[in-house]
Design a protein around this motif. Structure first.
Motif, PDB file in Angstrom:
ATOM      1  N   THR A 146       0.662  -1.094  -0.102  1.00 18.05           N
ATOM      2  CA  THR A 146      -0.043  -0.073   0.047  1.00 18.05           C
ATOM      3  C   THR A 146       0.905   1.054   0.120  1.00 18.05           C
ATOM      4  O   THR A 146       2.180   1.077   0.213  1.00 18.05           O
ATOM      5  N   PRO A 147       0.395   2.398  -0.446  1.00 21.88           N
ATOM      6  CA  PRO A 147       1.123   3.620  -0.165  1.00 21.88           C
ATOM      7  C   PRO A 147       1.783   3.835   0.943  1.00 21.88           C
ATOM      8  O   PRO A 147       2.719   4.221   1.384  1.00 21.88           O
ATOM      9  N   GLU A 148       1.220   3.473   2.180  1.00 20.44           N
ATOM     10  CA  GLU A 148       1.397   3.658   3.559  1.00 20.44           C
ATOM     11  C   GLU A 148       2.538   2.692   3.872  1.00 20.44           C
ATOM     12  O   GLU A 148       3.643   2.852   4.547  1.00 20.44           O
ATOM     13  N   ALA A 149       2.520   1.373   3.295  1.00 21.19           N
ATOM     14  CA  ALA A 149       3.479   0.478   3.644  1.00 21.19           C
ATOM     15  C   ALA A 149       4.901   0.851   2.747  1.00 21.19           C
ATOM     16  O   ALA A 149       5.937   0.917   3.568  1.00 21.19           O
ATOM     17  N   ALA A 150       4.672   1.390   1.564  1.00 23.98           N
ATOM     18  CA  ALA A 150       5.882   1.863   0.771  1.00 23.98           C
ATOM     19  C   ALA A 150       6.448   3.305   1.375  1.00 23.98           C
ATOM     20  O   ALA A 150       7.637   3.295   1.796  1.00 23.98           O
ATOM     21  N   GLU A 151       5.631   3.895   2.200  1.00 26.85           N
ATOM     22  CA  GLU A 151       6.273   5.167   2.767  1.00 26.85           C
ATOM     23  C   GLU A 151       7.006   4.764   3.977  1.00 26.85           C
ATOM     24  O   GLU A 151       7.966   5.123   4.312  1.00 26.85           O
ATOM     25  N   ASP A 152       6.617   3.651   4.710  1.00 19.45           N
ATOM     26  CA  ASP A 152       7.320   3.080   5.832  1.00 19.45           C
ATOM     27  C   ASP A 152       8.572   2.572   5.455  1.00 19.45           C
ATOM     28  O   ASP A 152       9.668   2.770   6.189  1.00 19.45           O
ATOM     29  N   GLU A 190       5.378   1.376  -7.981  1.00 21.75           N
ATOM     30  CA  GLU A 190       5.266   2.804  -8.273  1.00 21.75           C
ATOM     31  C   GLU A 190       5.121   3.625  -7.045  1.00 21.75           C
ATOM     32  O   GLU A 190       5.458   4.715  -6.870  1.00 21.75           O
ATOM     33  N   TYR A 191       4.271   2.875  -5.938  1.00 23.39           N
ATOM     34  CA  TYR A 191       4.230   3.597  -4.688  1.00 23.39           C
ATOM     35  C   TYR A 191       5.663   3.502  -4.044  1.00 23.39           C
ATOM     36  O   TYR A 191       5.814   4.874  -3.386  1.00 23.39           O
ATOM     37  N   LEU A 192       6.332   2.699  -4.155  1.00 22.79           N
ATOM     38  CA  LEU A 192       7.817   2.700  -3.523  1.00 22.79           C
ATOM     39  C   LEU A 192       8.660   4.016  -4.299  1.00 22.79           C
ATOM     40  O   LEU A 192       9.462   4.796  -3.803  1.00 22.79           O
ATOM     41  N   ARG A 193       8.509   4.045  -5.708  1.00 26.26           N
ATOM     42  CA  ARG A 193       9.295   4.933  -6.579  1.00 26.26           C
ATOM     43  C   ARG A 193       8.730   6.625  -6.101  1.00 26.26           C
ATOM     44  O   ARG A 193       9.858   7.270  -5.778  1.00 26.26           O
ATOM     45  N   ASN A 194       7.556   6.467  -5.970  1.00 28.23           N
ATOM     46  CA  ASN A 194       7.082   7.751  -5.771  1.00 28.23           C
ATOM     47  C   ASN A 194       7.506   8.191  -4.309  1.00 28.23           C
ATOM     48  O   ASN A 194       7.820   9.551  -4.083  1.00 28.23           O
ATOM     49  N   SER A 195       7.491   7.309  -3.392  1.00 33.27           N
ATOM     50  CA  SER A 195       7.756   7.833  -1.768  1.00 33.27           C
ATOM     51  C   SER A 195       9.289   8.181  -1.850  1.00 33.27           C
ATOM     52  O   SER A 195       9.638   8.912  -1.353  1.00 33.27           O
ATOM     53  N   LYS A 196      10.039   7.452  -2.810  1.00 38.25           N
ATOM     54  CA  LYS A 196      11.345   7.690  -2.444  1.00 38.25           C
ATOM     55  C   LYS A 196      11.716   9.129  -3.149  1.00 38.25           C
ATOM     56  O   LYS A 196      12.687   9.715  -2.789  1.00 38.25           O
ATOM     57  N   GLU A 197      10.849   9.373  -4.479  1.00 37.82           N
ATOM     58  CA  GLU A 197      11.116  10.705  -5.071  1.00 37.82           C
ATOM     59  C   GLU A 197      10.726  11.879  -4.057  1.00 37.82           C
ATOM     60  O   GLU A 197      11.302  12.992  -4.265  1.00 37.82           O
ATOM     61  N   SER A 198       9.572  11.615  -3.473  1.00 37.98           N
ATOM     62  CA  SER A 198       8.923  12.808  -2.628  1.00 37.98           C
ATOM     63  C   SER A 198       9.791  12.899  -1.435  1.00 37.98           C
ATOM     64  O   SER A 198       9.871  14.215  -0.943  1.00 37.98           O
ATOM     65  N   ARG A 199      10.578  12.047  -1.162  1.00 40.83           N
ATOM     66  CA  ARG A 199      11.713  12.303   0.139  1.00 40.83           C
ATOM     67  C   ARG A 199      13.078  12.355  -0.294  1.00 40.83           C
ATOM     68  O   ARG A 199      13.812  12.320   0.572  1.00 40.83           O
TER      69      ARG A 199
END
Length: 412
Positions: A146-152, A190-199
């Protein structure tokens, strides 16, 4: 100096392979477990830096190359018997085991399954592992991310996340027996890539995990395009299977899966494989996508022998039991991927279980017997340098017993 080295590696790409091999050889030869294998007649070893944990054998997919998926279809399989008879561990029990690993000096953990995100506490356990300052690698099929798991995973600076991807959409879905597996895996990426890019984070390193079988070997050249899209590397793993007529291993598997996979999974047109591999490597080079095999540094000739030559073995000896911690979903330390339980880590420390009488006897038996044919297609047979390591402990033990027999002294 750094730029000169980079230019040199670009001019002579095989130099990188040589450098990695020499570095691996030096580290292997000077690390603590090698002298233990060579000289310790009692089968003792030193704890490695990393522990591999299978959190669960449950999975939401039924991938055709997965031994566990095959065993789940048979009601009398040991895998299902274990699931019915042994209690799975909860979050607090896993936290206790992680704390024990940390106290023993373990520096990293690899989490796999099954599919770990089927467990509701997986994210909390990941947080606990990282709070102990343990390096962490995660393997998943990506469908439940999930987006939340990817963010974690990004915020906690997990080192690597490997997501199974067996080929283009039609091939992946067919292999995984799920019409949406490919779409869901790409969503997870995609969730992982987006989280990496945003951070603006380089972690986690992303990898596409591929198992080479007859179902996907002609479709490899599509993978570098997908990897490039998500900034991922590609790991091509060889199929782990049981050779026909293989001799029994030195212990009965408590894990459950037996690697007795259908023969058609390794039946390939090897000329077609050679052509497909060349196209895959060329496409990866064009797109600057890092790729490697598991086991490492296999060329196409070795890959073909893996699937066609029953006498082929990546290494002539297995030292994994001297340098590997494998913990199953029930908290048991197993002596190898197909081995027996050496101790319940809920009641004994990892140091006690790792050098228990049973584990030491297993090591000495394996060392004295030599590589079992059962083991020649195991993913843990992963270091070529092991072939060069001498077995002096067996010779010393035999000499000592001969001397004791002559003098009548049988003291240990």
């Amino acid at each position: 100096m750094k730029q000169r080295l980079i230019d040199l590696l670009r001019k002579y790409p095989r130099l990188f392979t040589v450098m990695v091999f020499l570095h691996s050889t030096f580290r292997t030869a000077t690390s603590g477990y090698i002298p233990k294998y060579i000289f310790d007649p009692h089968g003792r070893s030193v704890l490695p830096d990393t522990a591999w944990i299978d959190l669960t054998y449950k999975c939401n997919l039924r991938c055709e190359q997965c031994p566990q998926a095959h065993d789940r279809r048979h009601r009398n399989s040991r895998l299902l018997q274990n699931a019915e008879q042994l209690p799975g561990l909860g979050l607090d029990e896993w936290k206790s085991i992680i704390d024990g690993l940390k106290a023993a000096g373990i520096k990293g953990v690899a989490l796999s399954g099954g599919e770990i995100f089927l467990l509701g506490f997986a994210r909390d356990l990941i947080k606990h592992i990282r709070s102990n300052d343990l390096d962490l690698a995660v393997a998943t099929n990506g469908t439940l991310l999930t987006p939340e798991a990817a963010e974690d995973l990004v915020d906690l600076r997990v080192s690597t996340v490997s997501i199974s991807l067996e080929g283009p959409e039609e091939i992946h879905n067919s292999i995984c027996k799920s019409p949406k597996a490919f779409e869901q895996a790409l969503e997870g990426l995609e969730y992982l890539r987006n989280s990496k890019e945003s951070r603006q984070s380089a972690r986690p390193n992303l990898a596409l995990g591929v198992t080479l079988t007859s179902s996907n070997y002609l479709h490899l050249e599509h993978l570098p395009v997908i990897a490039k899209r998500f900034g991922a590397e590609i790991r091509i793993g060889m199929l782990n299977y049981l050779l026909p007529g293989a001799d029994p291993s030195p212990s009965v598997s408590d894990k459950g899966d037996d690697l007795n996979l259908p023969e058609h999974l390794r039946s390939m047109d090897f000329n077609g494989l050679r052509d497909s591999w060349q196209k895959f490597m060329l496409r990866a080079k064009e797109l600057n996508v890092f790729t490697y095999t598991i086991p490492l540094h296999m060329d196409i000739d070795e890959i073909i022998r893996w699937y066609s030559d029953p006498d082929y073995s990546y290494a002539a000896k297995c030292l994994a039991p001297w340098n590997f911690i494998y913990i199953d979903p029930y908290g048991r330390l197993l002596n190898c991927m197909l081995g027996s339980a050496m101790g319940d880590l809920r009641t004994v420390s990892v140091a006690e279980a790792y050098n228990s009488v049973a584990y030491r006897e297993f090591r000495t038996g394996l060392r004295n017997h030599g590589l079992y044919k059962t083991c020649s297609r195991c993913c843990m047979l992963s270091n070529r340098v092991w072939s060069l390591v001498p077995n002096l402990a067996h010779a010393r033990a035999s000499q000592r017993k001969s001397a004791q027999a002559r003098t009548g002294d049988w003291e240990r």
